[in-house]
Design an enzyme around this catalytic site. Structure first.
Site, short mmCIF file in Angstrom:
data_model
loop_
_atom_site.label_atom_id
_atom_site.label_comp_id
_atom_site.label_asym_id
_atom_site.label_seq_id
_atom_site.Cartn_x
_atom_site.Cartn_y
_atom_site.Cartn_z
N VAL A 107 0.86 -1.18 0.00
CA VAL A 107 0.00 0.00 0.00
C VAL A 107 0.90 1.23 0.00
CG1 VAL A 107 -1.85 1.25 1.18
CG2 VAL A 107 -1.75 -1.26 1.31
N CYS A 108 0.61 2.16 -0.89
CA CYS A 108 1.35 3.42 -0.94
C CYS A 108 2.85 3.14 -1.10
CB CYS A 108 1.03 4.23 0.31
SG CYS A 108 1.47 5.97 0.26
N THR A 109 3.68 3.77 -0.28
CA THR A 109 5.13 3.60 -0.41
C THR A 109 5.64 2.29 0.16
OG1 THR A 109 5.45 4.93 1.60
CG2 THR A 109 5.60 6.08 -0.51
N GLY A 110 4.73 1.41 0.55
CA GLY A 110 5.16 0.06 0.89
C GLY A 110 5.83 -0.60 -0.30
N THR A 127 2.75 3.18 -6.93
CA THR A 127 2.85 3.66 -5.54
C THR A 127 2.18 5.02 -5.50
OG1 THR A 127 4.37 4.06 -3.68
CG2 THR A 127 5.12 4.74 -5.87
#
Length: 330
Positions: A107-110, A127
């Site tokens: 999720v996102c910058t994961g 991202t």
């Protein structure tokens, strides 16, 4: 049915919504099954099992350390400020253990954590829009797609910023359990099941930069307020009191988007709102948004949203028409 273990990796500086959004979806999927065995077992873990502080200051207490965590079916890496300088031990753990999971989700910058661990090489990924350029620059072996809210490539799924993790989690629940159960979860979370994965991360007005020169800014605003008008380059250039060639070049330079693409995004955005908020027919909506024919609007929707107008409306309103389901806590 096999119970799937969802392991959520926690670290200092994680974005709390990146964690709680997908967790609520998977927990909701367990709740709507009534007396049946929950479809998901959710487990959270940090490197040493100690509580972590999210980027907003919220403290989260993990279930265990990563070393003691159960083998996951789905490994979820949330994003947040803590991904900027991730603990090397976390990257090493992901590099060693993530390939054992049947499904990898970020999720996102994961996605940056997965990238640092070499898990995205040779794959398509996305991202948060603000970090797509960095991800592509730092990891050229990844095919970064900056527009979609989530991207599936085999058993690896990556999503855009924050709330896009909910969209991806709903898509996974639909894949695992079927549309009916995913619909019930979406209904009680009061979210749309489901935004198409290749829907743009943000609207045309947010995607484009604001022009510096006043005539161009005025034209940008006029486009958003008059999507039904003739918005060809010649017409817009006349409004900006520039030659068509000069206008087209200046508009792209200052906004980062050609006039044609900006107009296309604005019209799709306006059409989406009409389909969501009114009962107007597709033909009426197409006229209100400046499309010459309903077919022209259909092509634009398929190109940008991955769904035809009628399908988009059906998906948007589906959660509210779903049958009554057991109430979720809260």
């Amino acid at each position: 049915m096999e119970q799937r273990t969802v392991l959520v990796v926690l670290f200092d500086g994680v974005q709390s919504l990146d964690v709680t959004g997908p967790v609520e979806v998977f927990a909701g999927a367990a709740a709507v099954r009534g007396g049946r065995e929950p479809a998901y077992r959710i487990h959270t873990a940090s490197l040493d099992g100690a509580p972590i502080r999210t980027s907003s200051g919220l403290m989260l207490v993990p279930d265990s350390s990563l070393a003691d965590a159960p083998a996951p079916h789905t490994l979820l890496a949330p994003g947040g400020l803590g991904t900027r300088e991730a603990d090397p031990r976390l990257i090493d753990w992901l590099r060693t253990n993530a390939p054992r999971a049947q499904r990898l989700v970020s999720v996102c910058t994961g996605a940056i954590l997965f990238a640092e661990a070499g898990l995205l090489d040779g794959r398509r990924a996305t991202t948060h829009w603000a970090y797509c350029d960095k991800l592509a620059r730092d990891h050229p072996a990844i095919e970064v797609e900056p527009d979609p809210i989530f991207v599936r490539d085999g058993h690896v799924a990556t999503s855009a910023g924050v709330t896009a993790g909910i969209d991806l989690a709903l898509a996974l629940v639909e894949e695992d359990l079927g549309r009916d159960e995913a619909l019930m979860v979406a209904r009680y979370l009061v979210v749309f099941l489901r935004r198409p994965g290749n829907q743009a991360q943000f609207s045309a007005q947010l995607a484009a930069q604001t022009a510096q020169r006043e005539p161009l800014r005025e034209v940008q605003q006029w486009i958003t307020e008059h999507p039904h008008e003739n918005l060809c380059v010649d017409s817009l250039a006349a409004r900006a009191r520039l030659s068509p060639r000069h206008f087209a070049r200046a508009f792209q330079t200052e906004t980062g988007m050609t006039p044609g693409k900006y107009v296309e995004r604005v019209r799709v955005e306006h059409a989406r709102r009409l389909l969501e908020d009114t009962s107007d027919g597709v033909e009426e909506v197409s006229r209100a948004c400046g499309y010459g024919t309903p077919e022209a609007m259909r092509r634009a929707f398929v190109k940008i949203l991955g769904a035809a107008p009628a399908e988009y409306r059906r998906r948007f309103h589906a959660p509210f028409a779903a049958q009554q389901a057991p109430a979720l806590n809260g």
